[in-house]
Scaffold this active site. Structure first.
Site, PDB file in Angstrom:
ATOM      1  N   HIS A 289       0.909  -1.222   0.056  1.00  0.00           N
ATOM      2  CA  HIS A 289       0.096   0.197  -0.006  1.00  0.00           C
ATOM      3  C   HIS A 289       0.854   1.141   0.144  1.00  0.00           C
ATOM      4  CE1 HIS A 289      -0.423   0.876   4.764  1.00  0.00           C
ATOM      5  NE2 HIS A 289       0.992   0.669   4.233  1.00  0.00           N
TER       6      HIS A 289
ATOM      7  N   CYS B 186       5.374   5.327   5.047  1.00  0.00           N
ATOM      8  CA  CYS B 186       4.126   4.862   4.359  1.00  0.00           C
ATOM      9  C   CYS B 186       3.600   5.642   3.137  1.00  0.00           C
ATOM     10  CB  CYS B 186       2.979   4.732   5.498  1.00  0.00           C
ATOM     11  SG  CYS B 186       3.205   3.194   6.168  1.00  0.00           S
TER      12      CYS B 186
ATOM     13  N   HIS C  91       5.113  -0.190  -0.492  1.00  0.00           N
ATOM     14  CA  HIS C  91       5.745  -1.008   0.472  1.00  0.00           C
ATOM     15  C   HIS C  91       4.776  -2.113   1.195  1.00  0.00           C
ATOM     16  CE1 HIS C  91       3.731   2.010   3.143  1.00  0.00           C
ATOM     17  NE2 HIS C  91       3.925   0.983   4.047  1.00  0.00           N
TER      18      HIS C  91
ATOM     19  N   HIS D  24       3.153  -5.083   3.820  1.00  0.00           N
ATOM     20  CA  HIS D  24       2.857  -5.499   5.261  1.00  0.00           C
ATOM     21  C   HIS D  24       2.520  -6.820   5.229  1.00  0.00           C
ATOM     22  CE1 HIS D  24       3.443  -1.559   7.279  1.00  0.00           C
ATOM     23  NE2 HIS D  24       2.692  -1.073   6.324  1.00  0.00           N
TER      24      HIS D  24
ATOM     25  N   ASP E 208      -5.109 -10.453  -0.501  1.00  0.00           N
ATOM     26  CA  ASP E 208      -3.688 -11.224  -0.494  1.00  0.00           C
ATOM     27  C   ASP E 208      -2.872 -10.910  -1.942  1.00  0.00           C
ATOM     28  OD1 ASP E 208      -1.545 -12.592   0.969  1.00  0.00           O
ATOM     29  OD2 ASP E 208      -2.462 -14.544  -0.057  1.00  0.00           O
ATOM     30  N   HIS E 209      -1.500 -10.550  -1.706  1.00  0.00           N
ATOM     31  CA  HIS E 209      -0.536 -10.306  -2.626  1.00  0.00           C
ATOM     32  C   HIS E 209      -1.050  -9.442  -3.945  1.00  0.00           C
ATOM     33  CE1 HIS E 209       1.409 -13.877  -0.937  1.00  0.00           C
ATOM     34  NE2 HIS E 209       2.399 -13.713  -1.700  1.00  0.00           N
TER      35      HIS E 209
ATOM     36  N   GLU F  48      -1.157  -4.600  11.377  1.00  0.00           N
ATOM     37  CA  GLU F  48      -0.474  -3.964  10.364  1.00  0.00           C
ATOM     38  C   GLU F  48       0.899  -4.495  10.879  1.00  0.00           C
ATOM     39  OE1 GLU F  48      -1.154  -0.299   7.767  1.00  0.00           O
ATOM     40  OE2 GLU F  48       0.363   0.250   9.041  1.00  0.00           O
TER      41      GLU F  48
HETATM   42 NI    NI Z   1       2.557   0.992   5.734  1.00  0.00          NI
END
Ligand code: NI
Length: 139
Positions: A18, A37, A43, A45, A83-84, A128
């Site tokens: 995200h 972020c 990047h 998580h 996911d992914h 997160e």
């Molecule tokens: Ni983040």
């Protein structure tokens, strides 16, 4: 006899990328508020979700809800969608919604709430990172 309400938990995880960004702000302000972020190249998580379902124990099954059914629901409604994925670019949900943990947990809640029996109480916790997590709804 007193209420036979029990909380059932199901833990799942998904990996997603995200970027936190407010298009109404300057680059400087975004950088100042969101820090790392806000990285333009995104990047990832490793998100952990804990789904809590509270309800009466069915005397015939001894279950509040079949955990297999709950697991399948989380898979089809949440994991298969997120996911992914890059949440900002690959999902409809976050095209115009900043994918903060707070917004993600509310989106997850709404998706599962729509599929669960009205007699069941639902609460979602989203990690997160190991140290940063959110919960929705709040009592
Ligand atoms: Ni983040």
């Amino acid at each position: 006899m007193s209420s036979k309400r029990v909380a059932v938990f199901r833990k799942e995880h998904f990996n997603a990328a995200h970027r936190l960004h407010n298009p109404n702000w300057t680059e400087e302000k975004n950088q100042e508020v969101f820090g790392k972020c806000n990285n333009p190249n995104y990047h990832g998580h490793n998100y952990e979700i804990i789904v809590q379902v509270i309800g009466e124990v069915n005397p015939d099954t001894g279950y509040v809800m079949d955990t297999k059914e709950l697991s399948t629901l989380v898979k089809t409604e949440i994991l298969d969608k997120f996911d992914h994925k890059n949440l900002n670019t690959d999902t409809e949900e976050f095209k115009n919604l900043n994918p903060s943990a707070e917004n993600i947990v509310m989106v997850i809640y709404d998706k599962l709430r729509n599929k669960l029996n009205d007699t069941l109480t639902l609460k979602i916790r989203l990690y997160e990172t190991e140290r940063n997590f959110v919960e929705y709804p709040v009592d």
